[in-house]
Design a protein around this motif. Structure first.
Motif, PDB file in Angstrom:
ATOM      1  N   LEU A 163       0.828  -1.208   0.000  1.00 33.87           N
ATOM      2  CA  LEU A 163       0.000   0.000   0.000  1.00 33.87           C
ATOM      3  C   LEU A 163       0.863   1.259   0.000  1.00 33.87           C
ATOM      4  O   LEU A 163       0.566   2.221  -0.713  1.00 33.87           O
ATOM      5  CB  LEU A 163      -0.930  -0.006   1.213  1.00 33.87           C
ATOM      6  CG  LEU A 163      -2.023  -1.074   1.222  1.00 33.87           C
ATOM      7  CD1 LEU A 163      -2.832  -1.009   2.512  1.00 33.87           C
ATOM      8  CD2 LEU A 163      -2.946  -0.917   0.019  1.00 33.87           C
ATOM      9  N   LEU A 164       1.935   1.251   0.793  1.00 33.83           N
ATOM     10  CA  LEU A 164       2.806   2.424   0.842  1.00 33.83           C
ATOM     11  C   LEU A 164       3.589   2.589  -0.460  1.00 33.83           C
ATOM     12  O   LEU A 164       3.765   3.707  -0.957  1.00 33.83           O
ATOM     13  CB  LEU A 164       3.760   2.315   2.027  1.00 33.83           C
ATOM     14  CG  LEU A 164       3.127   2.374   3.421  1.00 33.83           C
ATOM     15  CD1 LEU A 164       4.171   2.086   4.488  1.00 33.83           C
ATOM     16  CD2 LEU A 164       2.482   3.730   3.666  1.00 33.83           C
ATOM     17  N   ALA A 165       4.062   1.480  -1.014  1.00 34.44           N
ATOM     18  CA  ALA A 165       4.847   1.554  -2.255  1.00 34.44           C
ATOM     19  C   ALA A 165       4.001   2.037  -3.426  1.00 34.44           C
ATOM     20  O   ALA A 165       4.511   2.679  -4.344  1.00 34.44           O
ATOM     21  CB  ALA A 165       5.446   0.185  -2.569  1.00 34.44           C
ATOM     22  N   GLY A 166       2.699   1.743  -3.399  1.00 33.42           N
ATOM     23  CA  GLY A 166       1.823   2.137  -4.487  1.00 33.42           C
ATOM     24  C   GLY A 166       1.240   3.528  -4.355  1.00 33.42           C
ATOM     25  O   GLY A 166       0.512   3.987  -5.244  1.00 33.42           O
ATOM     26  N   ALA A 167       1.554   4.233  -3.280  1.00 35.54           N
ATOM     27  CA  ALA A 167       0.969   5.550  -3.033  1.00 35.54           C
ATOM     28  C   ALA A 167       1.704   6.641  -3.805  1.00 35.54           C
ATOM     29  O   ALA A 167       2.914   6.583  -4.007  1.00 35.54           O
ATOM     30  CB  ALA A 167       1.009   5.873  -1.545  1.00 35.54           C
ATOM     31  N   GLU A 168       0.948   7.633  -4.238  1.00 36.22           N
ATOM     32  CA  GLU A 168       1.544   8.795  -4.888  1.00 36.22           C
ATOM     33  C   GLU A 168       2.314   9.639  -3.872  1.00 36.22           C
ATOM     34  O   GLU A 168       3.384  10.173  -4.164  1.00 36.22           O
ATOM     35  CB  GLU A 168       0.437   9.627  -5.545  1.00 36.22           C
ATOM     36  CG  GLU A 168       0.923  10.801  -6.358  1.00 36.22           C
ATOM     37  CD  GLU A 168      -0.215  11.475  -7.103  1.00 36.22           C
ATOM     38  OE1 GLU A 168      -0.582  12.606  -6.722  1.00 36.22           O
ATOM     39  OE2 GLU A 168      -0.743  10.864  -8.059  1.00 36.22           O
ATOM     40  N   ILE A 170       3.029   9.740   0.592  1.00 34.58           N
ATOM     41  CA  ILE A 170       2.835   9.102   1.889  1.00 34.58           C
ATOM     42  C   ILE A 170       2.783  10.171   2.978  1.00 34.58           C
ATOM     43  O   ILE A 170       3.694  10.994   3.092  1.00 34.58           O
ATOM     44  CB  ILE A 170       3.977   8.111   2.203  1.00 34.58           C
ATOM     45  CG1 ILE A 170       4.022   6.997   1.153  1.00 34.58           C
ATOM     46  CG2 ILE A 170       3.801   7.515   3.600  1.00 34.58           C
ATOM     47  CD1 ILE A 170       5.230   6.086   1.302  1.00 34.58           C
ATOM     48  N   TYR A 171       1.708  10.170   3.737  1.00 31.71           N
ATOM     49  CA  TYR A 171       1.589  11.041   4.898  1.00 31.71           C
ATOM     50  C   TYR A 171       1.990  10.245   6.138  1.00 31.71           C
ATOM     51  O   TYR A 171       1.438   9.170   6.392  1.00 31.71           O
ATOM     52  CB  TYR A 171       0.155  11.554   5.053  1.00 31.71           C
ATOM     53  CG  TYR A 171      -0.236  12.589   4.029  1.00 31.71           C
ATOM     54  CD1 TYR A 171      -0.296  13.942   4.366  1.00 31.71           C
ATOM     55  CD2 TYR A 171      -0.556  12.232   2.725  1.00 31.71           C
ATOM     56  CE1 TYR A 171      -0.653  14.902   3.428  1.00 31.71           C
ATOM     57  CE2 TYR A 171      -0.920  13.183   1.773  1.00 31.71           C
ATOM     58  CZ  TYR A 171      -0.970  14.516   2.135  1.00 31.71           C
ATOM     59  OH  TYR A 171      -1.323  15.466   1.198  1.00 31.71           O
ATOM     60  N   VAL A 172       2.935  10.761   6.900  1.00 30.49           N
ATOM     61  CA  VAL A 172       3.432  10.073   8.086  1.00 30.49           C
ATOM     62  C   VAL A 172       2.894  10.812   9.310  1.00 30.49           C
ATOM     63  O   VAL A 172       3.191  11.991   9.519  1.00 30.49           O
ATOM     64  CB  VAL A 172       4.971  10.026   8.110  1.00 30.49           C
ATOM     65  CG1 VAL A 172       5.457   9.134   9.243  1.00 30.49           C
ATOM     66  CG2 VAL A 172       5.519   9.533   6.778  1.00 30.49           C
ATOM     67  N   ARG A 195       8.629  10.378  -1.833  1.00 31.80           N
ATOM     68  CA  ARG A 195       7.903  11.596  -1.471  1.00 31.80           C
ATOM     69  C   ARG A 195       6.986  11.324  -0.281  1.00 31.80           C
ATOM     70  O   ARG A 195       6.209  10.377  -0.292  1.00 31.80           O
ATOM     71  CB  ARG A 195       7.093  12.114  -2.648  1.00 31.80           C
ATOM     72  CG  ARG A 195       7.934  12.576  -3.826  1.00 31.80           C
ATOM     73  CD  ARG A 195       7.076  13.070  -4.971  1.00 31.80           C
ATOM     74  NE  ARG A 195       6.271  14.229  -4.582  1.00 31.80           N
ATOM     75  CZ  ARG A 195       4.950  14.238  -4.567  1.00 31.80           C
ATOM     76  NH1 ARG A 195       4.262  13.141  -4.890  1.00 31.80           N
ATOM     77  NH2 ARG A 195       4.296  15.332  -4.238  1.00 31.80           N
ATOM     78  N   ASN A 196       7.073  12.190   0.721  1.00 28.70           N
ATOM     79  CA  ASN A 196       6.244  12.018   1.908  1.00 28.70           C
ATOM     80  C   ASN A 196       6.030  13.348   2.597  1.00 28.70           C
ATOM     81  O   ASN A 196       6.767  14.316   2.368  1.00 28.70           O
ATOM     82  CB  ASN A 196       6.880  11.005   2.861  1.00 28.70           C
ATOM     83  CG  ASN A 196       8.102  11.548   3.572  1.00 28.70           C
ATOM     84  OD1 ASN A 196       8.016  12.084   4.680  1.00 28.70           O
ATOM     85  ND2 ASN A 196       9.276  11.421   2.922  1.00 28.70           N
ATOM     86  N   VAL A 197       5.024  13.391   3.439  1.00 25.60           N
ATOM     87  CA  VAL A 197       4.722  14.573   4.244  1.00 25.60           C
ATOM     88  C   VAL A 197       4.716  14.160   5.711  1.00 25.60           C
ATOM     89  O   VAL A 197       3.955  13.263   6.103  1.00 25.60           O
ATOM     90  CB  VAL A 197       3.344  15.165   3.882  1.00 25.60           C
ATOM     91  CG1 VAL A 197       2.982  16.297   4.851  1.00 25.60           C
ATOM     92  CG2 VAL A 197       3.335  15.667   2.447  1.00 25.60           C
TER      93      VAL A 197
END
Length: 297
Positions: A163-168, A170-172, A195-197
């Motif tokens: 799920l994380l690898a397929g995300a445009e 990632i919000y942490v 890319r993450n927030v």
């Protein structure tokens, strides 16, 4: 153990006479093993008022303390009265706490008690109180890490990676004690080009930080008991917006469970009131590694 979307609620406080029969009424038999007890608790069909829920969370997270302690010691550690432990045992068809405690004693036979290294071992010849504390925290970290090897859910872990690898994007999300974990995970994701927030709530802007989340995004949330942070509210917003949600939390009673697509249970030990983060960081780093490998593989 991990699972999806249980919803613990409440038992009427005026129904003490019926509590002993509640398990059978819900279609459950009297649990004969610790594993059967966990299965009943994680089913979401037995609902507890505040104090009994507090007991359930403690029993879930600290089976060795329950097995090795007196009723007074267990009650003190759980933050309740001994009579509350008796009430809890009676819900599950036991006459009292000592009979109920047998489930935990049988579970711990032949295994290394989680409480060892947290104060139950014989005092070492330490040169200072600081060294004693250091040894205690090392013991708590070792106990936390050992639980991963004994009960890690690889299926949930792999689903989280997918799920994380397929995300445009990632919000942490994590606050209070979980914030050091999420900060390091966000940093490591960024260093690996993912890319993450990091939702850090600086200036009380957390709700604004998740305001643009979409179904193409995913949330990695971390939360520990007593679950009194802003994290469940932020995850609820992401859930309403259709984002995929994965969580690291420490019991089936966590409010993140019912909001998550999948979750991993990570229980941290403590020493002298200070709780380890070793296992949470280890699992988090493994998730980051898995996401990067899946994206570049």
């Amino acid at each position: 153990m991990s699972g999806v979307r249980t919803s613990p609620g409440r038992v009427g406080s005026g129904e003490s006479r019926k509590q002993g029969r509640s398990l059978a009424a819900l279609g459950h038999t009297k649990p004969q093993t610790y594993e059967e007890l966990r299965a009943v608790l994680s089913s979401g069909t037995v609902h507890f008022p505040k104090r009994l829920r507090q007991v359930a969370i403690f029993l879930w997270q600290h089976p060795s303390d329950v097995a090795l302690g007196t009723i007074a010691q267990v009650a003190d550690q759980a933050g309740v009265q001994p009579s509350t432990l008796v009430r809890f045992a009676q819900i599950f068809g036991y006459a009292g706490f000592s009979d109920f405690q047998g489930l935990f004693k049988d579970h711990m036979k032949g295994s290394w008690p989680e409480g060892r290294g947290q104060g139950s071992q014989e005092p070492a010849k330490e040169h200072s109180a600081n060294l004693h504390f250091l040894n205690g925290m090392v013991g708590a970290s070792q106990a936390s890490l050992s639980r991963i090897g004994s009960g890690f859910n690889t299926d949930s872990f792999e689903k989280m990676v997918d799920l994380l690898a397929g995300a445009e994007l990632i919000y942490v999300i994590g606050s209070k004690r979980a914030f050091p974990v999420t900060t390091y995970l966000s940093l490591t994701l960024s260093q690996q080009g993912v890319r993450n927030v990091l939702v850090d709530n600086v200036g009380s802007t957390a709700l604004d930080q998740v305001g643009c989340i979409t179904p193409r995004d995913a949330v990695l949330a971390v939360s520990f008991s007593p679950y009194n942070s802003i994290t469940p509210d932020l995850v609820a917003v992401a859930h309403e917006r259709g984002a995929r949600i994965v969580a690291i939390t420490d019991s089936t009673f966590s409010p993140l469970v019912k909001l998550s697509d999948t979750w991993l249970e990570v229980v941290e030990s403590d020493f002298a009131g200070f709780r380890s983060l070793a296992a949470s960081l280890a699992v988090g780093m493994a998730l980051v590694h898995g996401v990067v490998a899946r994206r570049t593989g």
